[in-house]
Design a protein around this motif. Sequence first.
Motif, PDB file in Angstrom:
ATOM      1  N   PHE A   1      -7.984 -13.253   0.252  1.00 45.19           N
ATOM      2  CA  PHE A   1      -6.999 -12.533  -0.568  1.00 45.19           C
ATOM      3  C   PHE A   1      -6.604 -11.205   0.082  1.00 45.19           C
ATOM      4  O   PHE A   1      -5.423 -10.895   0.215  1.00 45.19           O
ATOM      5  CB  PHE A   1      -7.570 -12.305  -1.972  1.00 45.19           C
ATOM      6  CG  PHE A   1      -6.618 -11.653  -2.930  1.00 45.19           C
ATOM      7  CD1 PHE A   1      -5.333 -12.144  -3.104  1.00 45.19           C
ATOM      8  CD2 PHE A   1      -7.008 -10.551  -3.682  1.00 45.19           C
ATOM      9  CE1 PHE A   1      -4.454 -11.547  -4.001  1.00 45.19           C
ATOM     10  CE2 PHE A   1      -6.141  -9.949  -4.574  1.00 45.19           C
ATOM     11  CZ  PHE A   1      -4.858 -10.456  -4.736  1.00 45.19           C
TER      12      PHE A   1
ATOM     13  N   LEU B   1      -2.910  -9.913   1.478  1.00 49.09           N
ATOM     14  CA  LEU B   1      -2.207  -8.715   1.019  1.00 49.09           C
ATOM     15  C   LEU B   1      -1.718  -7.885   2.203  1.00 49.09           C
ATOM     16  O   LEU B   1      -0.586  -7.396   2.207  1.00 49.09           O
ATOM     17  CB  LEU B   1      -3.135  -7.871   0.142  1.00 49.09           C
ATOM     18  CG  LEU B   1      -3.627  -8.490  -1.165  1.00 49.09           C
ATOM     19  CD1 LEU B   1      -4.408  -7.452  -1.962  1.00 49.09           C
ATOM     20  CD2 LEU B   1      -2.482  -9.022  -1.991  1.00 49.09           C
TER      21      LEU B   1
ATOM     22  N   ARG C   1       1.519  -9.007   4.086  1.00 48.82           N
ATOM     23  CA  ARG C   1       2.833  -8.767   3.468  1.00 48.82           C
ATOM     24  C   ARG C   1       3.016  -7.309   3.037  1.00 48.82           C
ATOM     25  O   ARG C   1       4.013  -6.973   2.385  1.00 48.82           O
ATOM     26  CB  ARG C   1       3.004  -9.688   2.249  1.00 48.82           C
ATOM     27  CG  ARG C   1       3.102 -11.160   2.600  1.00 48.82           C
ATOM     28  CD  ARG C   1       3.340 -12.012   1.371  1.00 48.82           C
ATOM     29  NE  ARG C   1       2.186 -12.069   0.505  1.00 48.82           N
ATOM     30  CZ  ARG C   1       1.201 -12.977   0.601  1.00 48.82           C
ATOM     31  NH1 ARG C   1       1.238 -13.889   1.573  1.00 48.82           N
ATOM     32  NH2 ARG C   1       0.178 -12.983  -0.226  1.00 48.82           N
ATOM     33  N   SER C   2       2.069  -6.448   3.372  1.00 47.53           N
ATOM     34  CA  SER C   2       2.160  -5.055   2.942  1.00 47.53           C
ATOM     35  C   SER C   2       3.282  -4.340   3.679  1.00 47.53           C
ATOM     36  O   SER C   2       3.747  -4.771   4.741  1.00 47.53           O
ATOM     37  CB  SER C   2       0.829  -4.344   3.170  1.00 47.53           C
ATOM     38  OG  SER C   2       0.502  -4.326   4.549  1.00 47.53           O
TER      39      SER C   2
ATOM     40  N   LEU D   1       1.621  -2.405  -1.306  1.00 46.51           N
ATOM     41  CA  LEU D   1       1.567  -3.857  -1.454  1.00 46.51           C
ATOM     42  C   LEU D   1       2.958  -4.414  -1.734  1.00 46.51           C
ATOM     43  O   LEU D   1       3.815  -3.744  -2.316  1.00 46.51           O
ATOM     44  CB  LEU D   1       0.629  -4.233  -2.600  1.00 46.51           C
ATOM     45  CG  LEU D   1      -0.845  -3.883  -2.435  1.00 46.51           C
ATOM     46  CD1 LEU D   1      -1.611  -4.201  -3.711  1.00 46.51           C
ATOM     47  CD2 LEU D   1      -1.453  -4.624  -1.253  1.00 46.51           C
ATOM     48  N   ASP D   2       3.161  -5.647  -1.328  1.00 42.22           N
ATOM     49  CA  ASP D   2       4.335  -6.398  -1.759  1.00 42.22           C
ATOM     50  C   ASP D   2       4.325  -6.450  -3.288  1.00 42.22           C
ATOM     51  O   ASP D   2       3.252  -6.593  -3.899  1.00 42.22           O
ATOM     52  CB  ASP D   2       4.250  -7.807  -1.172  1.00 42.22           C
ATOM     53  CG  ASP D   2       5.250  -8.762  -1.777  1.00 42.22           C
ATOM     54  OD1 ASP D   2       6.401  -8.752  -1.342  1.00 42.22           O
ATOM     55  OD2 ASP D   2       4.843  -9.517  -2.698  1.00 42.22           O
TER      56      ASP D   2
ATOM     57  N   ASP E   1       2.386  -9.288  -4.803  1.00 43.71           N
ATOM     58  CA  ASP E   1       0.953  -9.127  -4.559  1.00 43.71           C
ATOM     59  C   ASP E   1       0.374  -8.019  -5.433  1.00 43.71           C
ATOM     60  O   ASP E   1      -0.767  -8.110  -5.889  1.00 43.71           O
ATOM     61  CB  ASP E   1       0.710  -8.794  -3.092  1.00 43.71           C
ATOM     62  CG  ASP E   1       0.945  -9.990  -2.174  1.00 43.71           C
ATOM     63  OD1 ASP E   1       0.878 -11.129  -2.670  1.00 43.71           O
ATOM     64  OD2 ASP E   1       1.202  -9.780  -0.984  1.00 43.71           O
TER      65      ASP E   1
ATOM     66  N   TYR F   1      -2.647  -8.667  -7.951  1.00 43.17           N
ATOM     67  CA  TYR F   1      -3.878  -7.869  -7.870  1.00 43.17           C
ATOM     68  C   TYR F   1      -4.171  -7.189  -9.203  1.00 43.17           C
ATOM     69  O   TYR F   1      -5.313  -7.206  -9.686  1.00 43.17           O
ATOM     70  CB  TYR F   1      -3.755  -6.819  -6.760  1.00 43.17           C
ATOM     71  CG  TYR F   1      -4.761  -5.705  -6.909  1.00 43.17           C
ATOM     72  CD1 TYR F   1      -6.128  -5.949  -6.765  1.00 43.17           C
ATOM     73  CD2 TYR F   1      -4.357  -4.410  -7.244  1.00 43.17           C
ATOM     74  CE1 TYR F   1      -7.055  -4.933  -6.927  1.00 43.17           C
ATOM     75  CE2 TYR F   1      -5.287  -3.390  -7.405  1.00 43.17           C
ATOM     76  CZ  TYR F   1      -6.627  -3.662  -7.252  1.00 43.17           C
ATOM     77  OH  TYR F   1      -7.541  -2.662  -7.430  1.00 43.17           O
TER      78      TYR F   1
ATOM     79  N   ARG G   1       0.924 -18.830  -4.736  1.00 44.24           N
ATOM     80  CA  ARG G   1      -0.071 -17.965  -4.107  1.00 44.24           C
ATOM     81  C   ARG G   1      -1.280 -17.773  -5.019  1.00 44.24           C
ATOM     82  O   ARG G   1      -2.424 -17.735  -4.554  1.00 44.24           O
ATOM     83  CB  ARG G   1       0.553 -16.611  -3.776  1.00 44.24           C
ATOM     84  CG  ARG G   1       1.520 -16.653  -2.605  1.00 44.24           C
ATOM     85  CD  ARG G   1       2.211 -15.317  -2.404  1.00 44.24           C
ATOM     86  NE  ARG G   1       3.151 -15.363  -1.300  1.00 44.24           N
ATOM     87  CZ  ARG G   1       4.039 -14.418  -1.037  1.00 44.24           C
ATOM     88  NH1 ARG G   1       4.108 -13.329  -1.822  1.00 44.24           N
ATOM     89  NH2 ARG G   1       4.868 -14.533  -0.022  1.00 44.24           N
TER      90      ARG G   1
END
Length: 296
Positions: A129, A133, A136-137, A150-151, A154, A158, A202
């Motif tokens: 996980f 993250l 794609r951050s 973070l995206d 995401d 989270y 996801r």
Amino acid sequence: TIREDTLQRLRGLHVANHLFATIRHEELVRRLEAFAAESIPAIPLKGTCLATRLYPDVGGRALGYDLDLLVRRDDAAGAAAALERDGFRTVGPPGRYDRPFERIEADSSTTTVELHADLLPRWCRATGFANALWSRSRPPVDPRFPAWTLDPGDEILYLCTHLIKDQVETRPTLLHLRHGLDIHLALERWGAEIDWPVFAQRAREYRLHAYAGLAFEFLAHWFGSVVPEALTAELPRWKRAHFARHVWPLEASPTNGNQLPKELRLLGLILLLDDRWRARFAHLRWAGSELRERWR
């Protein structure tokens, strides 16, 4: 309506929280700058970073006393060394998914940083996980605030997982409304730009779909949040027994005399910001006659 004496106390708390949040945010910037100088990317979790992105006023989100920072696992040792050079020391043994540090300041106050290389305990069964993250951050856009973010999808996944994980690890209380409100505001801010079928895919891939499903039930129940249509068929609906255990009723902390319960003081800060927030109070279903009496 909310009693005037209650509003007065909350206004005072709002001012105090705004000052506290400002001090905490300045310390966050210093930590991020120290990591950036070592070429260590860091993602602030929750806290003032979330407050500045989602709330109209940084003082509107009640804060904890620590700073949570996510770093890549390969950078964890370097980040720990950077903290130690700045006077922090490890507090106790590392946890399963965090490592706490603290520093005693000149005024005897304590600054605490929780350094995360992972986000979830093993019993969540999520694999990969944190790495996902990071993939794609988003890099910093303001050199004065060198924080990775973070995206949005995401971030919400989270926050959903953290909300339910926290309720499983502790007794559900009204304090969890703060985490629920974070997600509710994130949905309002970023919901339109999220590909929800991909979000659900996801969540299943990382074995977090049950946490996301229960979190959305929580949001719909307490805040009247609209669950995206693409999720209603994709995410599981928990059995009523599980739902009742984690969502209703939420317990209040004990009170002393005329003190407001801690959870109401935390959430009450947001009610002072503008009429939109005050009106939203009607959507919250307080548990227990004592709490309802205090807010009449």
